[in-house]
Motif scaffolding. Structure first.
Motif, short mmCIF file in Angstrom:
data_model
loop_
_atom_site.label_atom_id
_atom_site.label_comp_id
_atom_site.label_asym_id
_atom_site.label_seq_id
_atom_site.Cartn_x
_atom_site.Cartn_y
_atom_site.Cartn_z
N ILE A 167 1.13 -0.70 -0.07
CA ILE A 167 -0.19 -0.37 -0.15
C ILE A 167 0.73 1.10 -0.15
O ILE A 167 1.54 1.27 0.60
N LYS A 168 1.05 1.55 -1.02
CA LYS A 168 2.27 2.75 -1.38
C LYS A 168 1.14 3.90 -0.45
O LYS A 168 2.42 4.71 0.54
N ASN A 169 -0.18 4.46 -0.26
CA ASN A 169 -0.66 5.79 -0.20
C ASN A 169 -1.68 5.58 0.00
O ASN A 169 -2.78 4.48 -0.01
N ALA A 170 -2.67 6.61 0.54
CA ALA A 170 -3.77 6.73 1.14
C ALA A 170 -4.96 5.94 -0.28
O ALA A 170 -5.69 4.94 -0.81
N LYS A 171 -4.07 6.44 -1.18
CA LYS A 171 -4.83 6.07 -2.46
C LYS A 171 -4.32 4.97 -3.67
O LYS A 171 -5.27 4.95 -5.00
N ARG A 172 -3.27 4.34 -3.60
CA ARG A 172 -2.42 3.65 -4.39
C ARG A 172 -1.97 2.71 -3.64
O ARG A 172 -1.52 2.28 -3.08
N SER A 173 -1.92 1.12 -4.24
CA SER A 173 -1.66 0.02 -3.72
C SER A 173 -0.85 -1.08 -4.94
O SER A 173 -1.73 -0.35 -5.98
N ILE A 174 -0.45 -1.98 -5.00
CA ILE A 174 0.01 -2.68 -5.73
C ILE A 174 -0.06 -4.28 -5.07
O ILE A 174 0.41 -4.59 -4.24
N VAL A 175 -0.73 -5.15 -6.01
CA VAL A 175 -0.66 -6.70 -5.96
C VAL A 175 0.16 -7.58 -6.83
O VAL A 175 -0.23 -7.53 -8.30
N PRO A 216 4.58 -13.52 -14.25
CA PRO A 216 4.22 -12.52 -12.80
C PRO A 216 3.58 -11.52 -13.36
O PRO A 216 3.12 -11.04 -14.54
N ILE A 217 2.41 -11.03 -12.43
CA ILE A 217 1.38 -10.53 -12.56
C ILE A 217 1.12 -9.59 -11.86
O ILE A 217 0.38 -9.88 -10.62
N THR A 218 1.28 -8.45 -12.11
CA THR A 218 1.32 -7.68 -11.14
C THR A 218 -0.24 -5.94 -11.33
O THR A 218 -0.04 -5.97 -12.07
N TYR A 219 -0.79 -6.19 -10.16
CA TYR A 219 -2.30 -5.63 -10.36
C TYR A 219 -1.73 -3.75 -9.34
O TYR A 219 -1.57 -3.87 -8.19
N LYS A 220 -1.98 -2.38 -10.38
CA LYS A 220 -2.14 -1.66 -9.51
C LYS A 220 -3.01 -1.40 -9.72
O LYS A 220 -4.59 -1.16 -10.29
#
Lengths: 200, 262
Positions: free
Chosen positions: A122-130, A142-146
């Motif tokens: 969780i990068k910040n309140a508005k962005r995260s990466i899975v 690898p599959i990454t979701y933003k």
């Protein structure tokens, strides 16, 4: 005895507030991605569905999980502002369909493989990466979701397969097409592509 | 055979140094030339409260040879659709998946020296060691590389390294994008990488040093086997994208930037 009761009620209240909190915050990024992928796989494995019904279901599912407006905007990048509101609207519609086809097609190809959910950031309140990966017999993909937070929900705004961002890919090829032939031509091409995809 | 490879290698390297100058000069002129294009870095829209400009990686693709590249691309497309893919389908029909995975493991193990050498050249000690351990474990317990025991039982995963990545690691730019007949997307830098890996670190080129026919045959088996294990990725790209050439070009550049980075 009293103490134990006290602790018990304290714990249950604690758990209750916790669960209420998580309800208010919406699902975690990972669970959001998981339910999206599993949802698609479920729909795909329902053999009894007609093609149209299946498409409808996937349509609905992805509409509530993918942040299509943000995706469209990021894809057009500087061309977004140059486009008229009409063109933007049309683009969002067409692009959503194309993206759905591409994404579902890729997930479908790996239906029988195991999907691992590695970690989330969780990068910040508005962005995260899975971070996830599909484990096939010969390689791990690898599959990454933003994800971006909209209201209190995490929505997917980019999918990165093998380090290749779908959005960035579309952006560069669409930018070339717009530069050469113009926005309207791009929209025409998208319509044509969707027609041939539907036919096959 | 060695001589030919050496000559083409030096030829490519000299082109590289030339093109590097071009790509260094590119940022100033790129906005106006059609050979280079940039992804918008600051696409800050006003219509939406959300700002995604933190996320717009700038990717530079220099493609001065686009018209030739497109011709080779369509040649490759034909070769893939009418020759390579049908053979791969034959592989699928004749050899069960487990067998093809074993063949894949075997070739992958055979190419360990490429990964060891390049990890070492990038001073990635742990990766180099891991690859050495993998080579030893898989060559013995994995029956000559047929089984990836290192991954399955010792949890040591493969980490692909090649000379293109090594060059990238030391900040050598991609140079122009090229499409190589039969092999597909590459750049001048990665093309040089292929040649260096192929001549210096690939055991197959030593085994069949003077037997080009056999060398090609072995490589062809490797490639066909790889295609047979792939889930029709190329077909999907062709089906879904408005301009597969552009889509693949960007995918390639992004993918390589990603692998160079770690």
């Amino acid at each position: 005895m009293i103490v134990r009761n006290y602790i018990r009620s304290f714990v249950s209240i604690f758990i209750l507030t916790l669960s209420l909190n998580s309800l208010a915050d919406g699902a975690s990024p990972t669970s959001q991605v998981k339910s999206t992928v599993n949802g698609i796989l479920d729909v795909l494995s329902e053999k009894s569905l007609t093609t149209d019904a299946r498409r409808e279901k996937i349509h609905k599912l992805l509409n509530s999980r993918f942040y299509f407006r943000a995706m469209s905007q990021r894809t057009l990048a500087r061309n977004w502002k140059k486009a008229t509101t009409e063109q933007q609207k049309e683009f969002i519609g067409l692009f959503s369909d194309l993206l759905r086809n591409t994404y579902v097609g890729r997930i479908e190809a790996y239906t029988d493989q195991r999907i691992e959910y590695l970690r989330e950031k969780i990068k910040n309140a508005k962005r995260s990466i899975v971070y996830t990966q599909i484990v096939t017999s010969s390689a791990d993909i690898p599959i990454t979701y933003k994800l971006a937070k909209k209201g209190n929900e995490w929505l997917i705004y980019d999918v990165i397969i093998e380090k290749v961002s779908l959005i960035s890919n579309y952006r560069s090829s669409y930018a070339s097409i717009i530069k050469r032939e113009g926005m309207d031509h791009l929209l025409e091409k998208m319509k044509e592509k969707l027609k041939t995809a539907d036919a096959s | 055979m060695k001589l030919i490879r050496l000559i083409s290698c030096t030829l490519l390297i000299s082109t590289l140094s030339l093109t590097q100058k071009i790509s260094i000069a590119a940022p100033d002129v790129s906005a106006t030339t059609s050979n280079h294009f940039f992804l918008a870095k600051n696409a800050t829209p006003t219509e939406i409260e959300e700002d995604f400009s933190d996320d717009e990686d700038e990717i530079i693709v220099s493609d001065p040879f686009e018209s030739i590249n497109r011709k080779i691309f369509s040649f490759n497309d034909t070769a893939y659709v009418y020759i390579l893919k049908p053979i791969a389908r034959g592989f699928r029909a004749v050899i069960p998946e487990k067998g093809r995975v074993a063949v894949n493991n075997f070739f992958s193990n055979l190419l360990s020296p490429v990964r060891i050498a390049n990890a070492a050249m990038q001073l990635k000690g742990e990766d180099a060691t891991n690859e050495i351990v993998r080579l030893i474990v898989n060559s013995t317990l994995g029956l000559g590389g047929l089984f990836d025991v290192a991954k399955n039982d010792f949890k040591i995963k493969i980490k692909k390294e090649d000379f293109g990545q090594t060059l990238g690691h030391y900040k050598v730019a991609n140079g122009p994008y090229i499409v190589i007949p039969f092999l597909g997307p590459s750049t001048i830098r990665d093309g040089v990488g292929l040649l260096v890996d192929g001549t210096a670190f690939d055991p197959v080129s030593y085994i069949y040093d003077d037997e080009t026919g056999r060398y090609v045959l072995v490589k062809l088996i490797d490639i066909e086997n790889t295609i047979s294990l792939d889930q029709d990725t190329y077909e999907a790209i062709k089906k879904d994208s408005l301009d597969p050439y552009l889509f693949l070009r960007n995918s390639y550049i992004q993918h390589r930037a990603g692998v160079v980075e770690n």
